[in-house]
Design an enzyme around this catalytic site. Structure first.
Site, PDB file in Angstrom:
ATOM      1  N   ASN A 179       0.872  -1.180   0.000  1.00 19.90           N
ATOM      2  CA  ASN A 179       0.000   0.000   0.000  1.00 19.90           C
ATOM      3  C   ASN A 179       0.903   1.223   0.000  1.00 19.90           C
ATOM      4  O   ASN A 179       1.491   1.562   1.014  1.00 19.90           O
ATOM      5  CB  ASN A 179      -0.890  -0.050   1.253  1.00 19.90           C
ATOM      6  CG  ASN A 179      -1.672   1.236   1.454  1.00 19.90           C
ATOM      7  OD1 ASN A 179      -1.764   2.073   0.549  1.00 19.90           O
ATOM      8  ND2 ASN A 179      -2.236   1.388   2.649  1.00 19.90           N
ATOM      9  N   TRP A 180       0.977   1.857  -1.158  1.00 20.01           N
ATOM     10  CA  TRP A 180       1.909   2.993  -1.294  1.00 20.01           C
ATOM     11  C   TRP A 180       1.375   4.271  -0.645  1.00 20.01           C
ATOM     12  O   TRP A 180       2.103   5.265  -0.561  1.00 20.01           O
ATOM     13  CB  TRP A 180       2.181   3.274  -2.770  1.00 20.01           C
ATOM     14  CG  TRP A 180       2.998   2.230  -3.472  1.00 20.01           C
ATOM     15  CD1 TRP A 180       3.330   0.975  -3.020  1.00 20.01           C
ATOM     16  CD2 TRP A 180       3.602   2.353  -4.774  1.00 20.01           C
ATOM     17  NE1 TRP A 180       4.083   0.318  -3.951  1.00 20.01           N
ATOM     18  CE2 TRP A 180       4.270   1.143  -5.042  1.00 20.01           C
ATOM     19  CE3 TRP A 180       3.628   3.358  -5.735  1.00 20.01           C
ATOM     20  CZ2 TRP A 180       4.960   0.919  -6.227  1.00 20.01           C
ATOM     21  CZ3 TRP A 180       4.316   3.144  -6.920  1.00 20.01           C
ATOM     22  CH2 TRP A 180       4.974   1.930  -7.158  1.00 20.01           C
TER      23      TRP A 180
ATOM     24  N   HIS B 129      -9.451   1.104   4.636  1.00 20.83           N
ATOM     25  CA  HIS B 129      -8.206   1.297   5.369  1.00 20.83           C
ATOM     26  C   HIS B 129      -8.438   2.262   6.536  1.00 20.83           C
ATOM     27  O   HIS B 129      -9.242   3.189   6.423  1.00 20.83           O
ATOM     28  CB  HIS B 129      -7.126   1.851   4.431  1.00 20.83           C
ATOM     29  CG  HIS B 129      -5.775   1.864   5.064  1.00 20.83           C
ATOM     30  ND1 HIS B 129      -5.381   2.871   5.918  1.00 20.83           N
ATOM     31  CD2 HIS B 129      -4.750   0.984   5.011  1.00 20.83           C
ATOM     32  CE1 HIS B 129      -4.153   2.601   6.354  1.00 20.83           C
ATOM     33  NE2 HIS B 129      -3.749   1.465   5.810  1.00 20.83           N
TER      34      HIS B 129
ATOM     35  N   GLY C 139       2.316   2.217  10.816  1.00 14.75           N
ATOM     36  CA  GLY C 139       3.264   3.324  10.663  1.00 14.75           C
ATOM     37  C   GLY C 139       3.943   3.746  11.948  1.00 14.75           C
ATOM     38  O   GLY C 139       4.526   4.829  12.022  1.00 14.75           O
TER      39      GLY C 139
ATOM     40  N   GLY D 241       2.779  -1.103   4.328  1.00  9.03           N
ATOM     41  CA  GLY D 241       2.779   0.321   4.009  1.00  9.03           C
ATOM     42  C   GLY D 241       4.189   0.802   3.734  1.00  9.03           C
ATOM     43  O   GLY D 241       4.757   0.589   2.661  1.00  9.03           O
ATOM     44  N   GLY D 242       4.789   1.433   4.723  1.00 11.39           N
ATOM     45  CA  GLY D 242       6.107   2.059   4.576  1.00 11.39           C
ATOM     46  C   GLY D 242       7.151   1.186   3.889  1.00 11.39           C
ATOM     47  O   GLY D 242       7.856   1.650   2.974  1.00 11.39           O
TER      48      GLY D 242
HETATM   49  P1  PGA Z   1       2.780   0.289   7.696  1.00 10.10           P
HETATM   50  O1  PGA Z   1       1.307   0.497   7.099  1.00 10.10           O
HETATM   51  O2  PGA Z   1       3.320  -0.979   7.098  1.00 10.10           O
HETATM   52  O3  PGA Z   1       3.526   1.503   7.242  1.00 10.10           O
HETATM   53  O4  PGA Z   1       2.636   0.207   9.179  1.00 10.10           O
HETATM   54  C1  PGA Z   1       0.451  -0.588   6.882  1.00 10.10           C
HETATM   55  C2  PGA Z   1      -0.821  -0.120   6.232  1.00 10.10           C
HETATM   56  O5  PGA Z   1      -1.252   1.009   6.502  1.00 10.10           O
HETATM   57  O6  PGA Z   1      -1.432  -0.843   5.409  1.00 10.10           O
END
Ligand code: PGA
Length: 263
Positions: A16-17, A101, A183, A245-246
């Site tokens: 997920n960018w 999300h 995050g 995410g990140g």
């Molecule tokens: P993260 O985000 O890996 O940066 O914690 C995950 C997400 O929001 O799908």
């Protein structure tokens, strides 16, 4: 018996960018990701860039075994809805779509009811929804995880017919993402995530759609997954992969995560 069914689910990793990468930057990142990801068999790999990047990324992914997903969609097929993107438009380029999300829930007014409309629209257009659920820190501390997550599943998937038919269960993906782990660099423990997935998510899915369908649905974990901790998560048979995410913006990290998911 249970084990055998668990292993029948193909591992799944989606990046997920979020709101990162211009078209030019997206082209660059994809060209760096593809060579490493292409060779990894036995795992469904999906990139979910911002809407504006989809066309460029679709062109670069053509002929690869890497799928493309959007991060959201509207439920109407077309109409006077300025700024929205319809499921028909998404389905022209993508096979997958992230729905509900926590960032959409907390910043953009997404509710279980609007999640439900989007999930129905996704199915109606042949898209594979990646439905996100997860409790906030307050809810976690108040020990409301089971209550919140089962409500999100029940209401988000209310009135969805036909999931039992034609193996459609296998086409739905649920991502368990505790909001406090997204995050933050503070992931859930693999055991903690596995117990929510088993005792709350799959048991609610079994109530709604029957045990067989509940066993076919891939359930991912998301929240601070990186190249280093991914293997520990995937060692849990309840977890079928990750929504990342990140770390999905970092070539080495994301490649390592996908590699760890390949069984
Ligand atoms: P993260 O985000 O890996 O940066 O914690 C995950 C997400 O929001 O799908």
């Amino acid at each position: 018996m249970y084990r055998i069914e668990t292993r029948m689910r193909k591992p799944f990793v989606a990046g997920n960018w979020k709101m990162y990468k211009t078209v030019a930057e997206a082209r660059q990142l994809v060209s760096e990701l593809v060579p490493g990801l292409q060779g990894i068999a036995g795992v469904e790999k999906v990139l979910c860039p911002p809407f504006i990047d989809l066309l460029a990324v679709a062109a670069l992914l053509e002929g690869t075994d890497i799928g493309l997903g959007a991060q959201n969609l509207f439920w109407e097929t077309s109409g006077a809805y300025t700024g929205e993107v319809s499921p028909k438009m998404v389905a022209e380029l993508c096979r997958y779509v992230i729905i509900g999300h926590s960032e959409r829930r907390s910043y953009f007014g997404e509710t279980d009811e609007t999640v439900n409309r989007r999930v129905k629209a996704a199915f109606a257009h042949g898209l594979v929804p990646i439905v996100c659920v997860g409790e906030t820190l307050d809810e976690y501390e108040a020990e409301k995880t089971a209550e919140v997550v089962s409500r999100q599943i029940r209401d988000g998937l209310a009135g969805i017919d036909g999931l039992q038919e034609a193996g459609a269960g296998a086409l739905m993906v649920v991502a368990y993402e505790p909001v406090w782990a997204i995050g933050t660099g503070r992931p859930s423990t693999p055991e903690g995530a596995a117990s929510v997935i088993r005792d709350v998510i799959r048991s609610t899915l079994a109530e709604l759609f029957g045990v067989e369908t509940a066993q076919a649905v891939r359930v991912l974990y998301g929240g601070s997954v990186n190249g280093k901790n991914a293997a520990e998560f995937f060692a849990e048979p309840e977890l079928d992969g990750a929504l990342v995410g990140g770390a999905s913006l970092k070539v080495a990290d994301f490649t390592q995560i996908v590699q760890s998911a390949a069984r």
